[in-house]
Write an enzyme that holds these catalytic residues in place. Structure first.
Site, PDB file in Angstrom:
ATOM      1  N   HIS A  80     -12.150 -20.410  27.353  1.00 47.34           N
ATOM      2  CA  HIS A  80     -12.633 -20.077  28.142  1.00 47.34           C
ATOM      3  C   HIS A  80     -12.211 -20.473  29.886  1.00 47.34           C
ATOM      4  O   HIS A  80     -12.608 -20.362  30.837  1.00 47.34           O
ATOM      5  CB  HIS A  80     -14.037 -20.833  28.215  1.00 47.34           C
ATOM      6  CG  HIS A  80     -14.309 -21.954  27.685  1.00 47.34           C
ATOM      7  ND1 HIS A  80     -14.262 -22.651  26.944  1.00 47.34           N
ATOM      8  CD2 HIS A  80     -13.888 -22.962  29.479  1.00 47.34           C
ATOM      9  CE1 HIS A  80     -14.275 -23.660  26.949  1.00 47.34           C
ATOM     10  NE2 HIS A  80     -14.546 -24.303  28.453  1.00 47.34           N
ATOM     11  N   ASP A 216     -13.235 -20.447  19.914  1.00 48.41           N
ATOM     12  CA  ASP A 216     -12.395 -20.683  21.649  1.00 48.41           C
ATOM     13  C   ASP A 216     -11.528 -20.525  21.837  1.00 48.41           C
ATOM     14  O   ASP A 216     -10.785 -22.555  22.049  1.00 48.41           O
ATOM     15  CB  ASP A 216     -13.930 -21.594  21.860  1.00 48.41           C
ATOM     16  CG  ASP A 216     -13.650 -21.354  24.071  1.00 48.41           C
ATOM     17  OD1 ASP A 216     -12.864 -21.245  24.545  1.00 48.41           O
ATOM     18  OD2 ASP A 216     -14.567 -22.092  24.182  1.00 48.41           O
ATOM     19  N   SER A 653     -12.458 -29.920  27.789  1.00 48.77           N
ATOM     20  CA  SER A 653     -12.080 -28.640  26.983  1.00 48.77           C
ATOM     21  C   SER A 653     -10.732 -27.816  27.217  1.00 48.77           C
ATOM     22  O   SER A 653      -9.952 -28.268  27.830  1.00 48.77           O
ATOM     23  CB  SER A 653     -13.068 -27.295  27.804  1.00 48.77           C
ATOM     24  OG  SER A 653     -15.220 -27.637  28.233  1.00 48.77           O
TER      25      SER A 653
END
Length: 718
Positions: A80, A216, A653
């Site tokens: 992402h 991810d 992230s």
């Protein structure tokens, strides 16, 4: 507040609150004994040295974190986090978001979206005295400008060395300032991303949830000129050779193991006052959530699934949905939690502690009262500001406004220009204009703007802006047909949708803008004086806050120290380290969430329809129990995702999750639903971060996508 006071508080309190805290690297040596007891095997001092392993392998993408995992500049981050670049390189005919992408050799790697950067932090310097020099008796706008001028001077001196980006960060609400020097790698290329049915498996449904089964992860590569220095994109550039890189563990971790994360967390609010807490949870989050969900629906209606317009807005949709769900969780758990009561109780205890000592009373007695007064003043126009803020999703309105501001700023000497409009900012400015081509569709944007303008028109007359009303014909109220006609005309007649035209406006004068008949340029000209007045008012408030909040934070730090509580700064996108363990949790009474998910969980969730549409090849491999060397005996499968007690937030992230030897065992990509409120307060019972397991990454690369070239390039520890 002196630096030694904060460091002393860390040393005194770390043991009792070990998993809470986003620590600045310089604080870690004082924690050495506790870190070793928890499972750290490398020297704690090495984590404080930014030019040595492992810290010089950890990088920022400017919003996400990442790390070098090969001697040839290979960078791993979340899927992402690379989403914008994947979307930029996707079309309806060649949809790399859906199908995935793998470059088998350097020549096949794709340029990331314009403006993509890899930042390697090399030096952090305390510059508090320089930033505040000569400003003791100054307040408001003058104080704000004084701080900004000192910041710009420090940055200009730091950036004399080519290839670096420097910034002055505020810590503890302006109590301390640090100059952070980062090497800025400007040639970033997309190397590999798994299919969306891997990288985004579970989609918005599973976002913030456990159990999770999301792959991810994606890979970039950093390129530099042949001289080894940062350079703009060129086919002649070569892969960057980092001073160190992380080994990737094929052994992974098990329940109870020590883990740590180094990354760039965005923002936390653990020292905000009760007045700020109440406004955020009872007004800002509910209204922002509803507005985001409405914009999502507008985009989906205007841009059908699979269309090129939808692909252009996929990254926007992902961001809107992510935070809409985040805000929903915030609201839900706020209603259940004692957060507001606890914050009020903390303030009452702080006030009582201050009152116990005349010196403390003289110094801190009015700190909270003054801060709350400023907070209340700042909330006066919150509904109008929210709507106008979301108008930032209009590429045309915001682009025209920024271009006209640039024309004004260019009339000033560089050091007197507003940050964002200096010579150092022009490459970013240009690339921001270039990115619009793959993130803008007039039909979609017009629908968003039409909705927001209708909301604005319903505000009381006292809350509206005269220039704005006059430009859109709202002086006498809302006429939907006329407003729609006005927008149709603006989007039909503008030339700003053309990239060459947009870039050409960077060289235009103020007179050129005033003479233009482009409707969006006319908007920028019409709103300039109003925007500048609002900005001036904002700077006045900011200057007042920059005087008031540091005094409050100094009181909080002194009080926490007296209570043996941890002292760490709220996250501010600078490099931090957190430590913890692999551990499950109890999301509700009678239900325990185990710390690992498995390949079989993917199969159990699969429906064949997005977002639970695993590739057929993957499902077949799972049925065959094709585990290979990534099998974990404790769970009888290959681990997909795992939980940890790491204290993290947005911006983390893509952060590498490391074991005690500083080997990469996973990538942090999310938190559990119950811990989202952790931005405002850490709860050891429910605060859990979610990582994609390194073993699953390697399994997908080897057995599903055949990324053998990358596996050979990395140093994989078994």
């Amino acid at each position: 507040m002196k630096k030694w006071l904060i460091a002393a508080a860390v040393a005194a309190s770390f043991g009792a609150h070990a998993d809470e805290g986003m620590w600045q690297p310089y604080q870690l040596p004082s924690m050495a004994a506790e870190l070793k007891a928890k499972g750290l095997e490398i020297d704690a001092k090495s984590i404080s040295k930014l030019t040595e392993f492992p810290m010089n392998a950890v990088v920022s993408l400017g919003g996400c974190s990442a790390s070098f995992v090969s001697p040839k500049g290979l960078v791993v981050t979340n899927h992402h986090c690379a989403y914008g670049s994947i979307a930029y390189n996707s079309t309806a005919e060649n949809n790399r978001l859906k199908d995935g992408f793998l470059a088998k050799k350097y020549s096949e790697e794709l340029p990331a979206s314009p403006g993509s950067r890899i930042y390697v932090t090399e030096k952090v310097t305390n510059v508090t005295d320089q930033v505040k020099a000569g400003l003791d008796g100054v307040t408001g706008d003058a104080f704000y400008k004084g701080i900004e001028n000192h910041r710009k001077e420090l940055v200009a001196e730091c950036e004399k060395e080519d290839g670096y980006r420097c910034s002055v960060y505020s810590f503890h609400g302006g109590l301390e300032y640090y100059l952070i020097k980062q090497m800025q790698i400007r040639d970033v290329r997309l190397v590999y991303n798994p299919a969306g049915s891997i990288g985004k498996y579970g989609g918005d449904i599973d976002n913030w949830m456990w159990p999770r089964h999301t792959g991810d992860f994606s890979f970039y590569r950093a390129y530099v000129g042949k001289n080894g220095k940062p350079a703009d994109y060129s086919k002649d550039n070569v892969p960057y050779e980092p001073k160190s890189f992380l080994k990737v563990s094929a052994k992974g971790v098990k329940e109870g193991d020590f883990v740590m994360v180094a990354g760039y967390p965005g923002r936390t609010n653990r020292y905000r006052t009760s007045v700020e807490v109440e406004n955020q949870f009872e007004w800002t989050y509910p209204h922002s959530k509803a507005l985001r969900e409405d914009i999502i629906n507008i985009i989906k209606k205007a841009a059908p699934e699979g269309s090129d317009d939808r692909i252009k807005y996929e990254s926007t949709l992902a961001g809107l949905a992510n935070y809409a769900k985040n805000y929903g969780s915030m609201i839900e758990f706020y209603a259940k939690s004692p957060l507001l009561a606890d914050r009020k109780a903390r303030e009452a205890k702080l006030t009582a502690w201050i009152a116990q000592d005349s010196a403390r009373q003289a110094k801190y007695g009015a700190a909270l009262t003054n801060l709350d007064r400023l907070v209340t003043q700042a909330q006066q126009h919150k509904e109008r500001n929210l709507i106008l803020g979301y108008l930032g999703y209009s590429r045309m309105l915001s682009t025209a406004t920024r271009l006209y501001r640039l024309a004004h700023e260019k009339q000033l000497p560089d050091m007197q220009r507003e940050s964002g409009y200096q010579n150092r900012d022009m490459t970013r400015f240009t690339q921001g204009l270039q990115r619009i081509d793959r993130s803008y569709a007039p039909k979609v944007e017009k629908a968003i703007v039409f909705d927001l303008l209708q909301r604005y028109a319903k505000l009381p007359k006292s809350e509206r802006l005269d220039a704005f009303d006059q430009f859109f014909g709202l002086e006498n109220g809302l006429n939907k047909a006329k407003l729609k006609q006005r927008l149709d005309s603006m989007y039909a007649d503008t030339t700003l949708a053309n990239s060459k035209t947009r870039l050409g406006w960077m060289k235009k004068s103020v007179a050129d803008f005033k003479a233009s008949d482009d409707p969006f340029i006319q908007y920028a000209v019409a709103m300039y004086d109003t925007n500048m007045k609002r900005e001036q008012e904002s700077k006045q408030r900011a200057g007042d806050f920059m005087k008031a909040r540091p005094l409050y934070m100094e009181a909080i730090i002194a009080y926490n120290r007296s209570q043996g509580k941890p002292v760490y700064a709220d996250a501010n996108s600078s490099l931090r380290v957190t430590v913890g363990h692999v551990q499950g949790y109890y999301p509700q009474d009678g239900l325990y969430a185990v710390p690992f998910t498995t390949l079989e969980g993917i199969e159990h969730k699969d429906t064949g329809k997005e977002p639970f549409d695993a590739p057929k090849k993957q499902l077949e491999l799972i049925k065959q129990q094709k585990y290979g060397e990534y099998y974990m005996p404790e769970i009888g499968s290959v681990p997909v995702n795992f939980l940890s007690t790491l204290d993290t937030t947005g911006g983390n992230s893509g952060s590498p999750t490391l074991n005690g030897k500083a080997e990469l065992v996973g990538l942090l990509f999310d938190g559990v639903y119950e811990s989202i409120i952790g931005d405002w307060g850490y709860d050891p019972q429910t605060n859990r971060s979610i990582q994609v397991d390194s073993r699953y990454m390697l399994w997908v690369m080897k057995y599903l996508d055949g990324a053998d070239n990358l596996l050979e390039e990395m140093d994989i520890v078994k």
